[in-house]
Design a protein around this motif. Structure first.
Motif, PDB file in Angstrom:
ATOM      1  N   LEU A  16       0.825  -1.212   0.000  1.00 60.45           N
ATOM      2  CA  LEU A  16       0.000   0.000   0.000  1.00 60.45           C
ATOM      3  C   LEU A  16       0.861   1.264   0.000  1.00 60.45           C
ATOM      4  O   LEU A  16       0.562   2.224  -0.707  1.00 60.45           O
ATOM      5  CB  LEU A  16      -0.951  -0.010   1.200  1.00 60.45           C
ATOM      6  CG  LEU A  16      -2.057  -1.064   1.150  1.00 60.45           C
ATOM      7  CD1 LEU A  16      -2.721  -1.213   2.508  1.00 60.45           C
ATOM      8  CD2 LEU A  16      -3.081  -0.717   0.079  1.00 60.45           C
ATOM      9  N   TRP A  47      -6.703   0.431   5.924  1.00 54.87           N
ATOM     10  CA  TRP A  47      -8.137   0.583   5.711  1.00 54.87           C
ATOM     11  C   TRP A  47      -8.648  -0.672   5.024  1.00 54.87           C
ATOM     12  O   TRP A  47      -8.167  -1.053   3.966  1.00 54.87           O
ATOM     13  CB  TRP A  47      -8.423   1.810   4.863  1.00 54.87           C
ATOM     14  CG  TRP A  47      -9.881   2.077   4.694  1.00 54.87           C
ATOM     15  CD1 TRP A  47     -10.650   1.762   3.611  1.00 54.87           C
ATOM     16  CD2 TRP A  47     -10.770   2.699   5.630  1.00 54.87           C
ATOM     17  NE1 TRP A  47     -11.950   2.161   3.820  1.00 54.87           N
ATOM     18  CE2 TRP A  47     -12.049   2.739   5.050  1.00 54.87           C
ATOM     19  CE3 TRP A  47     -10.594   3.225   6.900  1.00 54.87           C
ATOM     20  CZ2 TRP A  47     -13.143   3.289   5.702  1.00 54.87           C
ATOM     21  CZ3 TRP A  47     -11.688   3.775   7.545  1.00 54.87           C
ATOM     22  CH2 TRP A  47     -12.941   3.803   6.949  1.00 54.87           C
ATOM     23  N   GLY A  55      -6.340   0.748   1.582  1.00 56.59           N
ATOM     24  CA  GLY A  55      -5.743   2.044   1.865  1.00 56.59           C
ATOM     25  C   GLY A  55      -4.868   1.992   3.096  1.00 56.59           C
ATOM     26  O   GLY A  55      -4.909   1.033   3.868  1.00 56.59           O
ATOM     27  N   VAL A  72      -0.420   8.653   2.984  1.00 52.63           N
ATOM     28  CA  VAL A  72      -1.826   8.323   2.721  1.00 52.63           C
ATOM     29  C   VAL A  72      -1.871   7.790   1.293  1.00 52.63           C
ATOM     30  O   VAL A  72      -1.363   8.416   0.367  1.00 52.63           O
ATOM     31  CB  VAL A  72      -2.776   9.529   2.951  1.00 52.63           C
ATOM     32  CG1 VAL A  72      -2.435  10.703   2.081  1.00 52.63           C
ATOM     33  CG2 VAL A  72      -4.224   9.118   2.792  1.00 52.63           C
ATOM     34  N   SER A  73      -2.436   6.601   1.160  1.00 54.77           N
ATOM     35  CA  SER A  73      -2.417   5.939  -0.132  1.00 54.77           C
ATOM     36  C   SER A  73      -3.621   5.016  -0.266  1.00 54.77           C
ATOM     37  O   SER A  73      -4.074   4.429   0.718  1.00 54.77           O
ATOM     38  CB  SER A  73      -1.114   5.131  -0.258  1.00 54.77           C
ATOM     39  OG  SER A  73      -1.060   4.434  -1.469  1.00 54.77           O
ATOM     40  N   VAL A  74      -4.099   4.891  -1.494  1.00 54.22           N
ATOM     41  CA  VAL A  74      -5.234   4.026  -1.801  1.00 54.22           C
ATOM     42  C   VAL A  74      -4.880   3.190  -3.023  1.00 54.22           C
ATOM     43  O   VAL A  74      -4.261   3.690  -3.972  1.00 54.22           O
ATOM     44  CB  VAL A  74      -6.510   4.869  -2.073  1.00 54.22           C
ATOM     45  CG1 VAL A  74      -7.678   3.997  -2.509  1.00 54.22           C
ATOM     46  CG2 VAL A  74      -6.885   5.680  -0.840  1.00 54.22           C
ATOM     47  N   TYR A  78      -9.396   1.459  -6.328  1.00 58.36           N
ATOM     48  CA  TYR A  78     -10.380   2.014  -5.393  1.00 58.36           C
ATOM     49  C   TYR A  78     -10.355   3.543  -5.361  1.00 58.36           C
ATOM     50  O   TYR A  78     -11.098   4.153  -4.609  1.00 58.36           O
ATOM     51  CB  TYR A  78     -10.152   1.466  -3.981  1.00 58.36           C
ATOM     52  CG  TYR A  78     -10.706   0.087  -3.778  1.00 58.36           C
ATOM     53  CD1 TYR A  78     -11.975  -0.106  -3.248  1.00 58.36           C
ATOM     54  CD2 TYR A  78      -9.976  -1.033  -4.143  1.00 58.36           C
ATOM     55  CE1 TYR A  78     -12.497  -1.371  -3.073  1.00 58.36           C
ATOM     56  CE2 TYR A  78     -10.495  -2.316  -3.972  1.00 58.36           C
ATOM     57  CZ  TYR A  78     -11.748  -2.472  -3.436  1.00 58.36           C
ATOM     58  OH  TYR A  78     -12.264  -3.738  -3.264  1.00 58.36           O
ATOM     59  N   ARG A  79      -9.500   4.143  -6.141  1.00 61.78           N
ATOM     60  CA  ARG A  79      -9.415   5.602  -6.142  1.00 61.78           C
ATOM     61  C   ARG A  79     -10.678   6.207  -6.739  1.00 61.78           C
ATOM     62  O   ARG A  79     -11.309   5.628  -7.611  1.00 61.78           O
ATOM     63  CB  ARG A  79      -8.177   6.053  -6.910  1.00 61.78           C
ATOM     64  CG  ARG A  79      -6.919   5.682  -6.145  1.00 61.78           C
ATOM     65  CD  ARG A  79      -5.668   6.115  -6.822  1.00 61.78           C
ATOM     66  NE  ARG A  79      -4.512   5.644  -6.033  1.00 61.78           N
ATOM     67  CZ  ARG A  79      -3.291   5.564  -6.497  1.00 61.78           C
ATOM     68  NH1 ARG A  79      -3.019   5.943  -7.733  1.00 61.78           N
ATOM     69  NH2 ARG A  79      -2.330   5.118  -5.724  1.00 61.78           N
ATOM     70  N   VAL A  83     -12.349   6.560  -0.494  1.00 59.81           N
ATOM     71  CA  VAL A  83     -11.654   5.761   0.522  1.00 59.81           C
ATOM     72  C   VAL A  83     -10.746   6.639   1.378  1.00 59.81           C
ATOM     73  O   VAL A  83     -10.776   6.568   2.613  1.00 59.81           O
ATOM     74  CB  VAL A  83     -10.854   4.604  -0.124  1.00 59.81           C
ATOM     75  CG1 VAL A  83      -9.967   3.915   0.894  1.00 59.81           C
ATOM     76  CG2 VAL A  83     -11.799   3.605  -0.784  1.00 59.81           C
ATOM     77  N   ALA A  84      -9.949   7.486   0.747  1.00 59.02           N
ATOM     78  CA  ALA A  84      -9.036   8.349   1.506  1.00 59.02           C
ATOM     79  C   ALA A  84      -9.814   9.296   2.409  1.00 59.02           C
ATOM     80  O   ALA A  84      -9.446   9.519   3.567  1.00 59.02           O
ATOM     81  CB  ALA A  84      -8.127   9.124   0.566  1.00 59.02           C
ATOM     82  N   MET A  87     -10.954   7.342   5.382  1.00 54.87           N
ATOM     83  CA  MET A  87      -9.825   7.064   6.283  1.00 54.87           C
ATOM     84  C   MET A  87      -9.498   8.287   7.130  1.00 54.87           C
ATOM     85  O   MET A  87      -9.380   8.196   8.353  1.00 54.87           O
ATOM     86  CB  MET A  87      -8.566   6.674   5.495  1.00 54.87           C
ATOM     87  CG  MET A  87      -8.524   5.285   4.995  1.00 54.87           C
ATOM     88  SD  MET A  87      -6.878   4.785   4.403  1.00 54.87           S
ATOM     89  CE  MET A  87      -6.496   6.005   3.164  1.00 54.87           C
ATOM     90  N   CYS A 113      -9.330  15.916   0.102  1.00 51.56           N
ATOM     91  CA  CYS A 113     -10.238  15.060   0.879  1.00 51.56           C
ATOM     92  C   CYS A 113     -11.054  15.875   1.867  1.00 51.56           C
ATOM     93  O   CYS A 113     -12.252  15.655   2.015  1.00 51.56           O
ATOM     94  CB  CYS A 113      -9.447  13.982   1.626  1.00 51.56           C
ATOM     95  SG  CYS A 113      -8.659  12.775   0.546  1.00 51.56           S
TER      96      CYS A 113
END
Length: 124
Positions: A16, A47, A55, A72-74, A78-79, A83-84, A87, A113
């Motif tokens: 991730l 996540w 994530g 912070v990464s997804v 799923y982007r 999701v971010a 989170m 976000c």
């Protein structure tokens, strides 16, 4: 759902984190994971959505209980699904930190976000 990192998640976490621009190199990834494992003020959350880890968010806390978002990464597939945003919202709602802020590297993404969260609040 946020899940606190533990050693059993090492390979998942490294995968991730590898989606972050500055975390492509395996040596750098290993150093980053070791920092989260060995420093009490480094906190890493994964996540989980639909039984998949999609994530990751990593924080560094200071003596004033202020958390700075280091990572912070997804997962790319799923982007664009929020999701971010979820989170970061859950991190803020943990109530463990006086405040949460971003680094220069994560600031643009975190602001995006947060703006999405603000827009949702305005709609309700």
């Amino acid at each position: 759902m946020l899940i606190r990192y533990k050693k059993a998640f090492e390979k998942i976490a490294m995968g991730l984190l590898s989606f972050m621009p500055n975390e492509k190199d395996i040596k750098k990834l290993t150093e980053t994971i070791h920092s989260y494992e060995n420093n009490d003020n480094w906190v890493l959350y994964l996540w989980k959505k639909n039984d998949e880890y999609v994530g990751i968010v990593g924080l560094v806390t200071d003596d004033n209980n202020i958390a700075t978002i280091q990572h912070v990464s997804v997962v790319p597939s799923y982007r664009g699904e929020g999701v971010a945003k979820e989170m970061l919202q859950e991190v803020a709602e943990l109530g463990q930190f006086e405040s949460v802020r971003a680094t220069d590297e994560t600031r643009k993404f975190v602001r995006k976000c947060i703006n999405c969260m603000d827009e949702e609040a305005d709609e309700n």
